[in-house]
Design an enzyme around this catalytic site. Sequence first.
Site, PDB file in Angstrom:
ATOM      1  N   HIS A 103       0.792  -1.190   0.169  1.00  0.00           N
ATOM      2  CA  HIS A 103       0.145  -0.098  -0.219  1.00  0.00           C
ATOM      3  C   HIS A 103       0.858   1.318   0.068  1.00  0.00           C
ATOM      4  O   HIS A 103       0.414   2.297  -0.521  1.00  0.00           O
ATOM      5  CB  HIS A 103      -0.790   0.203   1.325  1.00  0.00           C
ATOM      6  CG  HIS A 103      -2.212  -0.865   0.885  1.00  0.00           C
ATOM      7  ND1 HIS A 103      -2.324  -1.961   1.147  1.00  0.00           N
ATOM      8  CD2 HIS A 103      -3.331  -0.383   0.740  1.00  0.00           C
ATOM      9  CE1 HIS A 103      -3.522  -2.534   1.059  1.00  0.00           C
ATOM     10  NE2 HIS A 103      -4.208  -1.658   0.739  1.00  0.00           N
ATOM     11  N   GLY A 104       1.881   1.077   0.519  1.00  0.00           N
ATOM     12  CA  GLY A 104       2.873   2.493   0.414  1.00  0.00           C
ATOM     13  C   GLY A 104       4.414   2.277   1.123  1.00  0.00           C
ATOM     14  O   GLY A 104       4.623   1.491   1.803  1.00  0.00           O
TER      15      GLY A 104
END
Length: 483
Positions: free
Chosen positions: A327-328
């Site tokens: 996700h990041g």
Amino acid sequence: MLFNSIDYFIFLPIVFIAYWYFLKNKIKSQHVLILTASYVFYGWWDWRFLFLILASTIVDFFVGLQIHKQKTDRKRKIWLWLSVIFNVGLLGFFKYYNFFIDSWITAAEAFGYTIKSTWTLRVILPVGISFYTFQTMSYSFDIYYKRLKPTKDFLSFATFVAFFPQLVAGPIERASNLLLQIQSRKEFKTNQFTDGIKLILWGLFKKMVIADALAPIVDDIFSNYATYPSSTLILGVTLFSFQVYGDFSGYSDIAIGTAKLFGIELMSNFKFPIFSRNVAEYWQRWHVSLSTWFRHYIYIPLGGSRVSKKKALRNIIIIFLISGFWHGANWTFILWGAFHALVFIPVFLMGRNTIYKGTVVAQNSSLPSAIEILQIITTFSIVTFSRIFFRSESVTDAFKYIERIFSNFSWESYSHPLGYRMVDYFILIILFTFYEYLIRKDERSPFSFKNNIVRFIAYTLVIFTILLFYDDNVDRSFIYFQF
């Protein structure tokens, strides 16, 4: 190009008319049109990164052919690793390079070493890179595991990789579904078209009325959390839960609906996760395509749950940590993944991770039971708490946000940063949640009422509300574009 922009509302009808009117029954020409439209759609943001999509397409197209051609498992595995290394390498450079460098510098400084040059780069994160690299890798994996034979039609494969409705934020499709549909001859079906329009309409409502309306409130509270009491902080992360759900599920609805306009059926990506009765059910209903990808290509190859309890727990932790990292490039996402692993494990150990399937709550009645309501509230609270890590800019901010919730407990009314009445937003969320519950039996039929008058009223209210909230001057990109 954004789904919720004037540009897209002009772009889509042009492609649709050309596809069905001028190029009907001309499969190759339709492929050229969709591929060109997909590159225009993506290049509208930054044409330079089209070369990354093309590179990933070329590599996995030829890797697929080579895997199928090889006679020994060793050679097949070498070609598979070429796909993995190339695609993960793209992600590693554009998404994680600076994260690893900064983390290394921080770790060195913790041991008393001062590093003068950082080697960090000004790298722009290409939109959708986490999605299309996973999609192309799944093709190579499926050929390696002999679930699929490679295609020799590069045009069809390129269209599969770049298919514009789901290019930048999913669903992450497998070739056994999307590529086979792209290669087949399609006929215009009125019911498929109307179903697509309905999904697009409902997706726009989720994005523009729910997500975009809540965004200023959430941004204000998380940016100024140090000045707000606990009641406001709880409000902020609760509204963020609805914002991210409206934003991402809205995107998925529009993507699935748009694909329907071209005779393509994409997989469902959201199945009313806000009504989940435990965390395991939540992950069966939230971002389904990503959860499915991890299960098929990482969890099961590691042994899944058909190994010892110790190894099964290891596999669960690995999957959630990778999911967080996907996700990041921030430790906040890794902690978010770790938190979900911790709350998932007890459900797994009690053997309750697969007990909820089918219709979301109240299968045999119109209303959920008291126990189901308690389960839904508990699960929603756990998931919402985890989103403090998901939304915060840093780990420090996340823990300070949590600390302030528990150390500064007080109740104060919150004033909207733009001066609007908060009660209107509460009513909006209640009505939205209630409507989602009414349509919970089929995520692809948001307007399935049998009564024509009721259905007409629903259409009218949704369209009117979208037009009321629409503001082309506000840049409201989709949250998952950053992933």
